[in-house]
Enzyme design. Structure first.
Site, mmCIF file in Angstrom:
data_model
loop_
_atom_site.group_PDB
_atom_site.id
_atom_site.type_symbol
_atom_site.label_atom_id
_atom_site.label_comp_id
_atom_site.label_asym_id
_atom_site.label_seq_id
_atom_site.Cartn_x
_atom_site.Cartn_y
_atom_site.Cartn_z
ATOM 1 N N GLN A 238 -2.948 26.446 40.469
ATOM 2 C CA GLN A 238 -2.245 27.505 39.730
ATOM 3 C C GLN A 238 -2.541 28.899 40.296
ATOM 4 O O GLN A 238 -1.801 29.836 40.037
ATOM 5 C CB GLN A 238 -2.621 27.485 38.243
ATOM 6 N N LEU B 30 0.021 28.357 31.342
ATOM 7 C CA LEU B 30 0.131 29.707 31.912
ATOM 8 C C LEU B 30 1.163 29.754 33.036
ATOM 9 O O LEU B 30 1.711 30.805 33.334
ATOM 10 C CB LEU B 30 -1.234 30.168 32.435
ATOM 11 N N HIS C 54 -3.693 17.526 30.871
ATOM 12 C CA HIS C 54 -2.809 18.613 31.292
ATOM 13 C C HIS C 54 -3.313 19.243 32.589
ATOM 14 O O HIS C 54 -2.547 19.421 33.544
ATOM 15 C CB HIS C 54 -2.727 19.670 30.175
ATOM 16 N N GLU C 55 -4.613 19.580 32.611
ATOM 17 C CA GLU C 55 -5.145 20.281 33.793
ATOM 18 C C GLU C 55 -5.114 19.391 35.031
ATOM 19 O O GLU C 55 -4.785 19.848 36.124
ATOM 20 C CB GLU C 55 -6.557 20.797 33.533
ATOM 21 N N HIS D 9 -1.933 19.089 37.039
ATOM 22 C CA HIS D 9 -1.658 20.151 38.020
ATOM 23 C C HIS D 9 -2.107 19.750 39.430
ATOM 24 O O HIS D 9 -1.541 20.215 40.419
ATOM 25 C CB HIS D 9 -2.389 21.442 37.624
HETATM 26 NI NI NI Z 1 -1.056 24.241 32.818
#
Ligand code: NI
Length: 164
Positions: free
Chosen positions: A52, A102, A143-144, A147
């Site tokens: 991210q 985010l 979720h993380e 990524h």
């Molecule tokens: Ni996220």
């Protein structure tokens, strides 16, 4: 040390499969961890993954004390996962909770996730550890870690679940 820009959906770097961390004596690693920590704090995020901020490595950070983005969430100790491996425990799916990201501004949705999860990972010193978690903690980890494989939460929203 630095608050970095968070990439947003549409940026192809969010869709890469990130590489495993292989060296724990590289000073770039603690610098990356501090940047993740600073950026997560600046954005009041519950978690942040290295891709991210444009770093394609299998590193995530998460943790919640009192987070205005997630007022009902239990606290989770700040945790760094390097090269994480997730294994669902049981078959139960929880699709009752809303997620945001985010990297996906202005969008939240109910996302189905495994309710219970075992994970193992390396810590910042390269030492292995593992946990069994459930509920919101399990959700944040899923979720993380998505990524790291270029997956964003809207990819996980089935037709018919509410979002907005
Ligand atoms: Ni996220």
């Amino acid at each position: 040390m630095a608050v970095r820009d968070v990439l947003t959906i549409g940026d192809p770097r969010l869709r890469q499969v990130s590489a495993a961390v292989e060296r724990f004596d590289d000073p770039a690693l603690p610098e990356l961890l501090q940047d993740l920590r600073d950026t997560m704090a600046a954005c009041a995020g519950a978690g942040l993954a290295a891709p991210q901020i444009g770093v394609p490595l299998r590193v995530v950070i998460f943790g919640i004390t009192r987070n205005p983005r997630y007022p009902e969430a239990p606290s989770i100790p700040e945790t760094v996962l390097i090269n994480p491996v997730l294994t669902p425990l049981g078959k139960e799916i929880d699709d009752s909770a809303w997620e945001g990201c985010l990297s996906v501004p202005l969008w939240r949705a109910r996302v189905p996730r495994w309710r219970r999860l075992h994970y193992r990972a390396l810590d910042p010193q390269g030492q292995p550890f593992e946990r069994e978690v459930e509920g919101f903690h399990a959700r944040v980890v899923q979720h993380e870690c998505d990524h790291l494989d270029g997956v964003l939460f809207p990819d996980r929203v089935p037709e018919g679940l509410p979002h907005g």
